[in-house]
Design a protein around this motif. Structure first.
Motif, short mmCIF file in Angstrom:
data_model
loop_
_atom_site.label_atom_id
_atom_site.label_comp_id
_atom_site.label_asym_id
_atom_site.label_seq_id
_atom_site.Cartn_x
_atom_site.Cartn_y
_atom_site.Cartn_z
N LYS A 4 0.85 -1.17 0.00
CA LYS A 4 0.00 0.00 0.00
C LYS A 4 0.89 1.23 0.00
N ARG A 5 0.52 2.20 -0.81
CA ARG A 5 1.30 3.43 -0.86
C ARG A 5 0.97 4.28 0.35
N ARG A 6 1.96 4.98 0.81
CA ARG A 6 1.77 5.89 1.92
C ARG A 6 2.10 7.29 1.44
N TYR A 7 1.23 8.22 1.68
CA TYR A 7 1.41 9.59 1.24
C TYR A 7 1.52 10.51 2.45
N MET A 8 2.23 11.62 2.26
CA MET A 8 2.33 12.60 3.33
C MET A 8 2.40 14.01 2.76
N ARG A 9 1.94 14.95 3.54
CA ARG A 9 1.98 16.36 3.15
C ARG A 9 3.40 16.89 3.25
N ALA A 10 3.62 18.10 2.74
CA ALA A 10 4.96 18.68 2.68
C ALA A 10 5.62 18.75 4.05
N VAL A 11 4.90 19.18 5.05
CA VAL A 11 5.51 19.31 6.38
C VAL A 11 5.98 17.95 6.90
N ASP A 12 5.21 16.91 6.65
CA ASP A 12 5.60 15.56 7.08
C ASP A 12 6.72 15.01 6.20
N LEU B 8 12.43 13.55 5.60
CA LEU B 8 13.73 13.72 4.97
C LEU B 8 14.78 14.27 5.93
N GLY B 9 14.52 14.18 7.20
CA GLY B 9 15.52 14.58 8.19
C GLY B 9 15.33 15.98 8.73
N LEU C 67 13.41 16.48 -6.64
CA LEU C 67 12.40 15.77 -5.85
C LEU C 67 11.09 15.81 -6.64
N ALA C 68 10.40 14.69 -6.65
CA ALA C 68 9.12 14.61 -7.37
C ALA C 68 8.19 15.72 -6.91
N PRO C 69 7.39 16.29 -7.82
CA PRO C 69 6.54 17.42 -7.45
C PRO C 69 5.37 17.08 -6.54
N GLY C 70 5.11 15.85 -6.29
CA GLY C 70 3.99 15.50 -5.44
C GLY C 70 2.70 15.42 -6.25
N LYS C 71 1.66 14.98 -5.60
CA LYS C 71 0.36 14.84 -6.26
C LYS C 71 -0.59 15.87 -5.67
N TRP D 284 3.09 13.70 -1.06
CA TRP D 284 4.23 12.99 -1.66
C TRP D 284 4.17 11.54 -1.29
N ASP D 285 4.51 10.71 -2.25
CA ASP D 285 4.57 9.27 -2.06
C ASP D 285 5.88 8.95 -1.35
N VAL D 286 5.82 8.11 -0.33
CA VAL D 286 7.02 7.73 0.43
C VAL D 286 8.05 7.08 -0.49
N GLU D 287 7.58 6.34 -1.49
CA GLU D 287 8.51 5.71 -2.43
C GLU D 287 9.32 6.77 -3.18
N ASP D 288 8.70 7.89 -3.54
CA ASP D 288 9.42 8.98 -4.20
C ASP D 288 10.45 9.60 -3.26
#
Length: 118
Positions: free
Chosen positions: A26-34, A39-40, A56-60, A69-73
């Protein structure tokens, strides 16, 4: 009830999933702040700079003010950063080596926890 309605009901039954469907991660997505925290803890300006530069991928975009953003990205971005021989100086004041070290530490902890459960 028609045959088509019955097929839809069967396809919604979680027990009717095929092995391939169950194995599919299952894909996991997160907002920019997360994503920045993932990313550290990079700064907002560095994060958006990476997106603008195409590193960095532009996100969806889900709506006008909701981008995920997809965690895989994000993981791919870190892997590619690890593979880069010379990190770009345009990545802001954040230290990319520190980001990579944090990601490796998190992965090592997850590996240890996974080994204990087995």
């Amino acid at each position: 009830m028609t045959m088509r309605q019955t097929e839809k009901m069967v396809s919604l039954d979680p027990q009717a999933l095929t092995a391939e469907q169950k194995a599919k991660p299952k894909r996991r997505y997160m907002r920019a702040v997360d994503a920045r925290e993932y990313l550290g803890g990079v700064s907002s300006s560095a994060f958006w700079s990476w997106v603008q530069q195409g590193r960095l991928a532009p996100g969806k975009r889900l709506s006008s003010h909701f981008v995920v953003w997809d965690v895989e990205d994000l993981d791919r971005f870190v892997r590619e950063s690890e593979d880069a021989s010379e990190p770009s100086k345009t990545w802001g004041q954040n230290n990319i080596e520190e980001l990579i070290a944090k990601k490796k530490a998190v992965q090592a902890l997850e590996d240890c926890e996974g080994g204990d459960a087995a």
